[in-house]
Design an enzyme around this catalytic site. Structure first.
Site, mmCIF file in Angstrom:
data_model
loop_
_atom_site.group_PDB
_atom_site.id
_atom_site.type_symbol
_atom_site.label_atom_id
_atom_site.label_comp_id
_atom_site.label_asym_id
_atom_site.label_seq_id
_atom_site.Cartn_x
_atom_site.Cartn_y
_atom_site.Cartn_z
ATOM 1 N N SER A 94 1.221 -0.747 -0.276
ATOM 2 C CA SER A 94 -0.153 0.194 0.022
ATOM 3 C C SER A 94 1.294 1.398 -0.005
ATOM 4 O O SER A 94 1.770 1.160 1.098
ATOM 5 C CB SER A 94 -0.574 0.288 1.459
ATOM 6 N N GLY A 95 0.646 1.982 -0.903
ATOM 7 C CA GLY A 95 1.378 3.509 -1.093
ATOM 8 C C GLY A 95 1.113 4.204 -0.455
ATOM 9 O O GLY A 95 2.507 4.954 0.565
ATOM 10 N N ASP A 266 -10.848 5.964 0.185
ATOM 11 C CA ASP A 266 -9.791 6.547 0.257
ATOM 12 C C ASP A 266 -9.665 8.097 0.169
ATOM 13 O O ASP A 266 -9.181 8.635 -1.480
ATOM 14 C CB ASP A 266 -8.562 5.749 -0.919
ATOM 15 N N GLY A 271 -1.513 5.012 -3.189
ATOM 16 C CA GLY A 271 -0.340 4.606 -4.286
ATOM 17 C C GLY A 271 -0.515 3.533 -5.285
ATOM 18 O O GLY A 271 0.204 3.824 -6.365
ATOM 19 N N THR A 272 -1.498 1.914 -4.839
ATOM 20 C CA THR A 272 -0.626 1.194 -5.121
ATOM 21 C C THR A 272 -2.006 1.303 -6.833
ATOM 22 O O THR A 272 -1.292 1.156 -7.942
ATOM 23 C CB THR A 272 -1.196 0.017 -4.720
#
Length: 356
Positions: A94-95, A266, A271-272
């Site tokens: 997870s970014g 989110d 990121g991902t």
């Protein structure tokens, strides 16, 4: 579960471009396993009560995430990280979570910090992540993550949806891996605009699409057991601005109960998700290596992604090696307490703000 003594779990809470994360730095029960995938599995099977305690009421809330800093299995890494989210989701990567972790590590001096740049490696279940942090006056001003290989697995697949008010009969999506398996959905076909006021409608539709896509177009990682899609991103690439919103589960969807057709958004650009979107654009010839990709969230925060190079995936697909850059801020230093007489040692949820 917790024993007869008072338990303390020390965390440093942060947010990355608006999305929170609770970084656990001490007090976690021992996590067994010789690989990060094994440690992830151990947490899922033996320590899910810890996730519930940290993320659900009365200590958490629906959009909270947590990250366990654990000993790395690979000697090249400074630390290992197990990522935990709502709905018993344990992402391989997870970014936004790792940007929060990297910020906490730097700003609490868990590694040797040098200015203007501090580099180290974190180990996730998805693999090793090289991290580069821009540091000024002891503050992490920008975190760049060099992510795992990402690629578009399926393009232009049709997902049929149930007959229900407000839902189209079907949508056309891509499915891509960016550290999690994403259903990538162009928002234009839904008639909904990506903006905070439409949050409930986006969550309802997004969770239904994701669940239907997992049934109709299942995928799995070619190198380890990680089925999907397990998350969804709506994308709007009209008007020269790349905007997205990612829909994350916070409960179990049941087709016979529309009250469970909900999720959460989110707050960060994800990121991902950014890596998965870049992979789909690359597969269509719409994004070239070394070209900055500015990706904006539903609250107008921004990550910058770059295709650093291309990669051959073990299943024969052509993929990318992406980087993502963003910033996180520490919000509080927390001592989470569990008393043996506490009636909610695993927390709880109520259907007013949680999935029923």
């Amino acid at each position: 579960m917790w024993g007869s003594d008072v338990k303390h779990i020390k965390t440093v809470d942060a947010h990355c471009c608006g999305e929170p994360a609770r970084v656990v730095i001490d007090g976690l029960p021992s996590v067994e396993g010789t690989t990060m995938l094994e440690k992830r599995q151990y947490c899922m099977e033996k320590l899910d009560h810890v996730r519930k305690l940290l993320l659900t009421e009365p200590r958490g809330y629906p959009c909270q995430n947590a990250d366990y800093i654990v000993p790395a299995c690979d000697e090249k890494a400074a630390y290992g990280v197990i990522i935990v989210e709502q709905g018993k989701v344990y992402p391989a990567m997870s970014g936004h979570n790792l940007m929060c972790v990297a910020t906490v590590i730097v700003e609490t001096n868990m590694v040797v910090v040098t200015e203007p740049k501090t580099d180290f490696v974190l180990e996730t279940p998805a693999g090793l992540i090289n991290v580069s942090v821009k540091v000024t006056n002891s503050k992490a001003e920008a975190v760049t993550l060099y992510n795992v290989p990402s690629w578009c697995e399926k393009r232009d697949v049709v997902v049929k949806l149930p007959q229900a008010a407000g839902l189209p009969s079907s949508v056309t999506i891509d499915i891509a891996f960016g550290g999690m398996w994403y259903a990538v959905v162009p928002i234009k076909q839904t008639g909904i605009e990506i903006k905070p006021a439409n949050g409930k409608a986006l969550c309802r539709l997004g969770e239904v699409i994701k669940a239907a896509a997992k049934e109709q177009h299942p995928v799995n990682h070619p190198e380890y057991d990680y089925p999907g899609p397990d998350i969804l991103v709506f994308v709007d690439q009209e008007g020269g601005v790349n905007r997205n919103t990612v829909i994350m589960s916070n409960g179990e969807l049941r087709w016979d109960d529309e009250m469970t057709w909900t999720a959460m958004i989110d707050r960060s650009p994800c990121g991902t998700g950014t890596c998965a979107v870049m992979a789909t654009l690359f597969s269509r010839g719409k994004l070239s290596p070394k070209t900055p990709f500015h990706h904006r969230s539903i609250i107008d925060t921004c990550f910058v992604g770059v295709i650093e190079s291309t990669a051959e995936i073990s299943n024969g697909k052509q993929g990318i090696l992406p980087s993502i850059t963003g910033q996180a801020w520490i919000t509080q230093y927390c001592d989470v307490v569990v008393h043996p007489t506490d009636p909610f040692p695993e927390g709880y949820t109520v259907g007013d703000i949680w999935s029923a």
